[in-house]
Design a protein around this motif. Structure first.
Motif, PDB file in Angstrom:
ATOM      1  N   ASN A 269       0.842  -1.287  -0.003  1.00 55.10           N
ATOM      2  CA  ASN A 269      -0.034   0.006  -0.033  1.00 55.10           C
ATOM      3  C   ASN A 269       0.942   1.131  -0.024  1.00 55.10           C
ATOM      4  O   ASN A 269       1.913   1.269   0.679  1.00 55.10           O
TER       5      ASN A 269
ATOM      6  N   GLN B 215      -4.728   0.210  -3.286  1.00 55.59           N
ATOM      7  CA  GLN B 215      -4.232   1.383  -3.301  1.00 55.59           C
ATOM      8  C   GLN B 215      -2.656   1.150  -3.193  1.00 55.59           C
ATOM      9  O   GLN B 215      -2.132   1.978  -2.260  1.00 55.59           O
TER      10      GLN B 215
ATOM     11  N   SER C  16     -11.182  -0.784  -2.108  1.00 55.16           N
ATOM     12  CA  SER C  16     -10.104   0.290  -1.539  1.00 55.16           C
ATOM     13  C   SER C  16      -9.283  -0.784  -0.616  1.00 55.16           C
ATOM     14  O   SER C  16      -8.173  -0.507  -0.514  1.00 55.16           O
TER      15      SER C  16
ATOM     16  N   TRP D  45      -8.378   6.081  -0.966  1.00 57.43           N
ATOM     17  CA  TRP D  45      -8.736   5.579  -2.136  1.00 57.43           C
ATOM     18  C   TRP D  45      -9.543   6.398  -2.717  1.00 57.43           C
ATOM     19  O   TRP D  45      -9.348   6.590  -4.051  1.00 57.43           O
TER      20      TRP D  45
END
Ligand SMILES: *[C@@H]1O[C@H](CO)[C@@H](O)[C@H](O)[C@H]1NC(C)=O
Ligand SMILES: *[C@@H]1O[C@H](CO)[C@@H](O)[C@H](O)[C@H]1NC(C)=O
Ligand SMILES: *[C@@H]1O[C@H](CO)[C@@H](O)[C@H](O)[C@H]1NC(C)=O
Ligand SMILES: *[C@@H]1O[C@H](CO)[C@@H](O)[C@H](O)[C@H]1NC(C)=O
Ligand SMILES: *[C@@H]1O[C@H](CO)[C@@H](O)[C@H](O)[C@H]1NC(C)=O
Ligand SMILES: *[C@@H]1O[C@H](CO)[C@@H](O)[C@H](O)[C@H]1NC(C)=O
Ligand SMILES: *[C@@H]1O[C@H](CO)[C@@H](O)[C@H](O)[C@H]1NC(C)=O
Ligand SMILES: *[C@@H]1O[C@H](CO)[C@@H](O)[C@H](O)[C@H]1NC(C)=O
Ligand SMILES: *[C@@H]1O[C@H](CO)[C@@H](O)[C@H](O)[C@H]1NC(C)=O
Ligand SMILES: *[C@@H]1O[C@H](CO)[C@@H](O)[C@H](O)[C@H]1NC(C)=O
Ligand SMILES: [Fe+2]
Length: 533
Positions: free
Chosen positions: A49, A240, A267, A279
């Motif tokens: 992420n 993400q 997300s 997101w």
């Protein structure tokens, strides 16, 4: 892990200069004597992420942010956005927003006012969040201790967790904070959902939100109007990471779809509330310009018990417009197609509300008007990779109806690989069954769902453990062309592709493509009308 290296080694041994492999090697059409399992394999390590300090994730501190569009009906679009009021003075409370929209950018003829809503969820300190391999936010076990410790807020007699120490934070397991702990409660920003109505088809609309944010988008053609090719952008399991961003940029600039279908898992916030906001910010450049039909995945329902709350508030669907009792399933039609979005995570058996709604929707639509019948849901019914979840019960319950009505293709996600089937029904290839497209990895942090099952089932046309997005161009009532655009990079700088054996020239290779042809002589199930079941 071992297997990955063995396969990779074999790949490098056969093709030491992967960059020199002719494009045709990957450009597999539906021909049986070409390789049906790609030798390309994405890195086994997940893409992390983005860190919370990434510039693209930051709040606009009170200003309009996270703008995105959802198609409800041809003449109706939801424009959703947020405002984070934390940094505004206490006496400022922008409960209402004014949206102007119209077809002339300098003279927006419609005006509407919408009220804000907020929701609350519990942040769960999930091992997905703080176990480094699963990515950011980088909450360490040390960070979790004060969040769990009751000393800062509890009554003195509430001693149970007051002495919470590092040793009490279980490693690699999620931690549910107490509902009494203010630090564990996530409060959404003000969320606005403006339903723009009475839109004309095939028309560019301009919008202005509180004179702070402007954008524009093009509405879709009426059902039955398909004088021009229609481009669908297809993706799922977005997440993400750097790859998610690459895919979103690629979707906007290269696929340039008329409409996107997102087959679940948006997300990957997984009950860390702020990740829905990050997101929303990451996707704004794409989603404030292009219309989407959203579909729920397990990461909307129960990865950390969100129970759809953030999803329902933020990503509206046209369920009221399609006589469905819930936002989980609905239909939409435009141009050449009728699209049905189903939910893998509600009851689906005969007699259930979803099953009955599906029967009604199928009976209701006019196939002469919209010859292409398209379905999306999250968990695939056909996918030859391990760990595909409980797909078979839904398949048993609903496949006969979808076959009877001659569904043309089905879009699925969830499994983090790409796989295209031949037309299939009842577990064997059947020219009048739908083509299944599993496109379950637009970049999320979880890593590939490999290995594939051997031997490759006969219904499996092509499979590849890669990130990417799909592009489907519907040319007319009989011909559509599908392409899988693989993304080979794990870096926002697309010239640096860390995938072993790949390079920038192949970063967005079309590694698979196929024509989908509706042959009505051969398959009368693709004709109207089907009278009764
Ligand atoms: C709102 O803004 C504040 C201060 O700028 C920030 O600390 C907070 O994380 C933001 N909230 C969300 C949901 O983004
Ligand atoms: C707090 O926990 C530590 C270690 O678990 C223990 O040694 C100590 O006695 C505890 N203190 C109180 C007040 O319970
Ligand atoms: C926690 O996860 C990490 C990374 O996967 C692993 O190295 C470690 O051994 C795990 N710890 C436990 C107690 O399972
Ligand atoms: C319409 O949107 C496009 C991007 O999709 C942008 O380049 C253009 O400037 C916008 N037009 C107006 C008048 O705002
Ligand atoms: C279905 O659509 C066709 C083509 O537009 C039209 O001729 C026909 O009347 C429609 N049927 C119904 C029942 O509305
Ligand atoms: C479907 O066919 C495959 C072989 O292609 C077989 O392994 C599998 O057991 C079959 N599954 C069902 C549910 O019939
Ligand atoms: C439909 O489109 C395909 C692909 O462009 C083309 O080959 C075919 O001739 C078209 N069919 C009709 C009836 O126009
Ligand atoms: C994302 O890409 C940037 C370079 O563009 C790189 O520095 C960073 O490490 C990547 N982040 C992750 C989480 O992979
Ligand atoms: C991307 O990487 C290339 C090669 O390392 C480098 O020359 C270029 O400056 C980088 N671009 C950006 C925007 O970081
Ligand atoms: C449709 O199917 C029939 C029967 O299998 C076949 O003869 C015909 O060539 C097919 N037409 C097209 C356009 O593929
Ligand atoms: Fe999933």
């Amino acid at each position: 892990m071992m297997r990955y290296f063995v396969i990779l080694f074999a790949f490098l041994a056969v093709f030491p200069f992967a960059g020199a492999i002719p494009h045709a090697f990957f450009g597999v059409e539906t021909v049986l004597d070409t390789p049906r399992t790609s030798r390309y394999i994405r890195p086994s390590l997940p893409s992390g992420n983005l860190p919370m300090h990434d510039i693209r994730l930051q709040t606009r501190s009170g200003a309009v942010e996270q703008v995105h569009l959802s198609a409800l009906r041809i003449d109706r679009v939801s424009l959703v956005f947020a405002r984070n009021i934390s940094s505004l003075p206490d006496d400022e409370f922008p409960m209402q927003a004014t949206i102007k929209y119209g077809t002339e950018p300098d003279n927006l003829e419609h005006k509407m006012i919408v009220n804000a809503r907020v929701y609350t969820t519990m942040n769960e300190y999930n091992s997905y969040l703080w176990n480094p391999p699963m990515g950011a936010p980088a909450l360490s076990r040390e960070d979790i201790v004060p969040l769990m410790n009751t000393a800062s807020w509890a009554e003195p007699w509430w001693y149970v967790y007051s002495n919470f120490s590092l040793a009490d934070v279980p490693e690699n397991r999620s931690v549910s904070a107490s509902y009494n702990n203010p630090a564990s409660i996530y409060q959404s920003p003000l969320l606005f959902n403006a339903k723009l109505t009475d839109l004309r088809p095939n028309t560019r609309y301009y919008y202005n939100i509180d004179d702070e944010f402007t954008g524009n988008f093009t509405t879709l053609p009426l059902a039955g109007d398909f004088t021009k090719p229609f481009t669908l952008g297809l993706w799922a399991d977005v997440g993400q990471t750097n790859v998610s961003v690459l895919n979103a940029e690629y979707m906007l600039k290269n696929v340039s779809p008329d409409l996107m279908l997102l087959a679940g898992d948006l997300s990957y916030a997984d009950t860390y509330g702020p990740l829905w906001d990050t997101w929303g910010r990451l996707m704004e450049p794409l989603m404030s310009k292009k219309l989407t039909l959203f579909c729920d995945g397990n990461h909307e329902l129960n990865a950390g018990n969100e129970q759809y709350i953030p999803y329902f508030y933020r990503y509206p669907t046209g369920y009221k417009e399609s006589h469905s009792p819930t936002a989980e399933y609905y239909s939409f039609e435009t141009g050449p197609m009728h699209v049905i979005t189903l939910s893998s995570f509600t009851r689906f058996e005969k007699g259930s509300a979803q099953y009955r709604w599906l029967l009604r929707d199928l009976a209701r639509f006019n196939r002469s008007l919209t010859p292409w019948l398209v379905v999306q849901f999250h968990v695939p019914w056909y996918c030859s990779s391990y760990g595909t979840g409980s797909r078979l019960l839904m398949r048993e319950a609903m496949e006969p109806i979808l076959y009877k009505y001659g569904v043309d293709f089905i879009l699925e996600g969830h499994v983090h690989v790409y796989e295209r089937t031949f037309p299939v029904f009842n577990n064997v290839t059947n020219p009048c069954g739908p083509v299944h497209l599993v496109i379950g990895d637009a970049g999320n942090r979880e890593g590939p769902s490999l290995p594939f099952i051997d031997p490759q089932p006969s219904w499996s046309a092509f499979r590849e453990g890669s990130f990417g997005v799909g592009k489907m161009v519907i040319y007319n009532d009989t011909h559509a062309h599908f392409e899988w655009h693989r993304v080979a990079c794990e870096d926002t700088n697309a010239t640096v592709c860390v995938t072993p054996g790949d390079n920038s020239a192949q970063a967005h290779d079309i590694s698979d493509s196929a024509w989908i042809v509706r042959n009505l002589t051969q398959c009368p199930n693709r004709l109207m009308p089907v009278t009764s079941l």
